[in-house]
Design a protein around this motif. Structure first.
Motif, short mmCIF file in Angstrom:
data_model
loop_
_atom_site.label_atom_id
_atom_site.label_comp_id
_atom_site.label_asym_id
_atom_site.label_seq_id
_atom_site.Cartn_x
_atom_site.Cartn_y
_atom_site.Cartn_z
N ALA A 1 0.82 -1.45 0.01
CA ALA A 1 -0.09 -0.16 0.18
C ALA A 1 0.98 0.99 0.20
CB ALA A 1 -1.49 0.20 1.12
N THR A 2 2.27 0.98 -0.25
CA THR A 2 3.04 2.26 -0.30
C THR A 2 3.93 2.34 -0.54
OG1 THR A 2 2.74 1.86 2.30
CG2 THR A 2 4.19 4.08 1.51
N THR A 3 4.06 3.32 -1.33
CA THR A 3 5.57 3.83 -2.30
C THR A 3 5.69 5.30 -1.80
OG1 THR A 3 3.76 5.01 -3.74
CG2 THR A 3 4.61 2.52 -4.49
N GLY A 4 7.08 4.84 -2.73
CA GLY A 4 7.23 6.85 -2.03
C GLY A 4 7.54 7.63 -3.37
N PRO A 5 7.57 8.92 -2.81
CA PRO A 5 7.13 9.96 -3.57
C PRO A 5 7.77 10.19 -5.23
CG PRO A 5 7.99 10.97 -2.21
CD PRO A 5 8.08 9.83 -1.38
N LEU A 6 8.88 9.12 -5.26
CA LEU A 6 9.84 9.79 -6.79
C LEU A 6 9.52 8.43 -7.10
CD1 LEU A 6 12.78 11.75 -5.72
CD2 LEU A 6 10.25 12.34 -6.20
N ASN A 7 8.89 7.23 -6.57
CA ASN A 7 8.60 5.83 -7.25
C ASN A 7 8.87 5.95 -8.82
OD1 ASN A 7 6.66 3.18 -8.15
ND2 ASN A 7 8.56 2.71 -6.61
N ARG A 8 7.43 6.49 -9.56
CA ARG A 8 6.58 6.91 -9.99
C ARG A 8 8.35 6.97 -11.58
NH1 ARG A 8 4.28 11.81 -12.14
NH2 ARG A 8 5.05 13.70 -10.48
N PHE A 9 9.53 7.73 -11.01
CA PHE A 9 10.93 8.21 -11.93
C PHE A 9 11.40 7.32 -12.63
CE2 PHE A 9 8.65 11.69 -10.01
CZ PHE A 9 8.44 12.97 -10.97
N VAL A 10 11.57 5.35 -10.94
CA VAL A 10 12.65 4.69 -11.41
C VAL A 10 11.53 3.76 -12.21
CG1 VAL A 10 13.58 5.91 -10.18
CG2 VAL A 10 11.92 3.92 -9.49
N SER A 11 12.23 2.72 -12.41
CA SER A 11 11.78 1.66 -13.34
C SER A 11 11.37 0.60 -12.04
CB SER A 11 12.71 0.75 -14.12
OG SER A 11 13.76 0.40 -13.41
N SER A 12 10.73 -0.83 -12.30
CA SER A 12 10.45 -1.92 -11.12
C SER A 12 11.41 -2.61 -10.67
CB SER A 12 9.25 -2.90 -11.60
OG SER A 12 8.21 -2.06 -12.35
N ALA A 13 12.27 -2.52 -11.67
CA ALA A 13 13.90 -3.39 -11.05
C ALA A 13 14.25 -2.62 -9.97
CB ALA A 13 14.17 -3.69 -11.84
N GLN A 14 14.81 -0.92 -10.81
CA GLN A 14 15.76 -0.01 -9.52
C GLN A 14 14.53 0.21 -8.74
OE1 GLN A 14 14.71 3.42 -12.61
NE2 GLN A 14 17.39 3.25 -12.98
N ALA A 15 13.15 0.07 -8.66
CA ALA A 15 12.88 0.51 -7.06
C ALA A 15 12.58 -1.10 -6.01
CB ALA A 15 11.60 0.75 -7.48
N SER A 16 12.48 -2.26 -7.34
CA SER A 16 13.23 -3.30 -6.60
C SER A 16 13.98 -3.25 -5.20
CB SER A 16 11.89 -4.20 -6.94
OG SER A 16 12.99 -5.40 -6.28
N LEU A 17 14.86 -3.39 -6.03
CA LEU A 17 16.39 -2.91 -5.70
C LEU A 17 16.73 -1.92 -4.15
CD1 LEU A 17 19.19 -3.95 -6.05
CD2 LEU A 17 19.45 -2.06 -7.68
N ALA A 18 15.91 -0.61 -4.37
CA ALA A 18 15.82 -0.06 -3.70
C ALA A 18 15.26 0.00 -2.23
CB ALA A 18 15.13 1.47 -3.75
N THR A 19 14.16 -1.01 -2.37
CA THR A 19 13.36 -1.20 -1.84
C THR A 19 13.97 -2.42 -0.60
OG1 THR A 19 11.33 -0.67 -2.65
CG2 THR A 19 10.88 -2.47 -0.89
N GLY A 20 14.78 -3.35 -1.25
CA GLY A 20 15.73 -4.13 -0.94
C GLY A 20 16.45 -3.68 0.19
N TRP A 21 17.32 -2.55 -0.57
CA TRP A 21 18.63 -1.83 0.31
C TRP A 21 17.77 -0.91 1.69
CZ3 TRP A 21 23.48 -1.72 0.63
CH2 TRP A 21 23.78 -0.46 1.75
N HIS A 22 16.81 -0.62 1.57
CA HIS A 22 16.80 0.13 1.96
C HIS A 22 15.59 -0.45 3.70
CE1 HIS A 22 14.16 4.11 3.80
NE2 HIS A 22 13.19 3.27 4.38
N THR A 23 15.05 -1.78 3.62
CA THR A 23 15.05 -2.43 4.87
C THR A 23 15.56 -3.41 4.85
OG1 THR A 23 13.46 -3.88 3.09
CG2 THR A 23 12.05 -2.44 3.32
N GLU A 24 16.14 -3.62 4.19
CA GLU A 24 17.01 -4.84 5.00
C GLU A 24 18.78 -4.72 5.12
OE1 GLU A 24 17.36 -8.10 1.50
OE2 GLU A 24 14.89 -8.10 2.25
N LEU A 25 19.74 -4.27 3.91
CA LEU A 25 21.08 -3.98 4.44
C LEU A 25 21.03 -2.97 4.89
CD1 LEU A 25 23.80 -4.59 4.83
CD2 LEU A 25 24.24 -3.88 1.83
N GLY A 26 20.66 -2.12 4.48
CA GLY A 26 20.73 -0.11 5.16
C GLY A 26 20.03 -0.28 6.46
N LYS A 27 19.16 -0.47 6.59
CA LYS A 27 18.86 -0.37 8.09
C LYS A 27 19.41 -0.87 8.94
CE LYS A 27 15.34 -3.18 9.56
NZ LYS A 27 13.69 -3.75 9.38
#
Length: 234
Positions: free
Chosen positions: A131-157
């Motif tokens: 239900a949640t997407t970042g405000p700039l999500n529409r400016f990147v591809s699905s693959a890039q969004a997936s990579l960013a999400t993985g970093w943000h919620t796992e290794l980055g955290k």
């Protein structure tokens, strides 16, 4: 003959804007970790806190250029040779390397700020596919969004938590082993230092400048946040 004991005095090291930035960032990071872990309805607050952190980080970069003397990057970001001399105990008195952030502390600060900036950036384009997407999500591809999400919620955290723990451990080490309280000066701004130590400017002119800069940073992040709302309306 014994050399005379250097005259010491109270010196303003951390200006008020830097102190407010520091403690605001501490509270926001705690809030981000809590809301991110709990999720659910708190994700909206997670997004808002992320935007505040973004504004704080942009402000800190600007303040690192025009803020009080010891808040400026030029005062604590050192070349490798200076860091090596510091580690060997060969620092010159006129370098004042222990007034604000010492060279090792500076590396810790830069790592924390850099990782937080990366967390904010990846959060802006993340998509939890629920239900949640970042405000700039529409400016990147699905693959890039997936990579960013993985970093943000796992290794980055995980890395952020590790750096915070190391930061706190260093504060405790300096207190217990070296008798240096690094927290107190960040509360009231002053340290007991040699009388020839130049102070940081911390007058009302500086503070009003900081307020104007931070207001601009908040406005910028508010505009970024609004891009997601515009996308949702289509």
């Amino acid at each position: 003959m014994n050399s005379p004991t250097p005259v010491r005095t109270t010196v303003r090291v951390w200006d008020l804007p830097t102190r407010l930035f520091h403690w605001s960032l501490v509270l926001c990071v705690i809030g981000l970790v809590v809301t991110g872990q709990i999720g659910g309805n708190l994700i909206e607050w997670h997004l808002r806190l992320g935007m505040v952190v973004g504004a704080l980080l942009i402000f800190r970069v600007l303040w690192g250029l025009v803020g009080g003397r010891w808040s400026r990057f030029a005062s604590f970001v050192k070349m490798p040779g200076t860091i090596l001399r510091y580690l060997k105990g060969e620092a010159r008195p006129d370098e004042h390397l222990d007034v604000g952030h010492n060279p090792l502390g500076a590396l810790s600060v830069l790592a924390l700020l850099g990782l937080l900036a990366l967390q904010v950036a990846t959060g802006l384009v993340a998509d939890d596919e629920i239900a949640t997407t970042g405000p700039l999500n529409r400016f990147v591809s699905s693959a890039q969004a997936s990579l960013a999400t993985g970093w943000h919620t796992e290794l980055g955290k995980l890395l952020l938590i590790v750096l915070v723990v190391l930061h706190i451990s260093a504060i405790v080490f300096y207190l217990k082993k070296k008798g240096q309280n690094l927290v107190r000066p960040m509360l009231h701004g002053d340290k007991d230092l040699p009388a020839d130590t130049p102070p940081s400017a911390d007058g009302w002119g500086q503070r009003l400048l900081a307020l104007a800069l931070f207001a601009a940073c908040v406005a910028l992040m508010g505009w970024v946040f609004s891009l997601g709302e515009v996308a949702a309306s289509f």
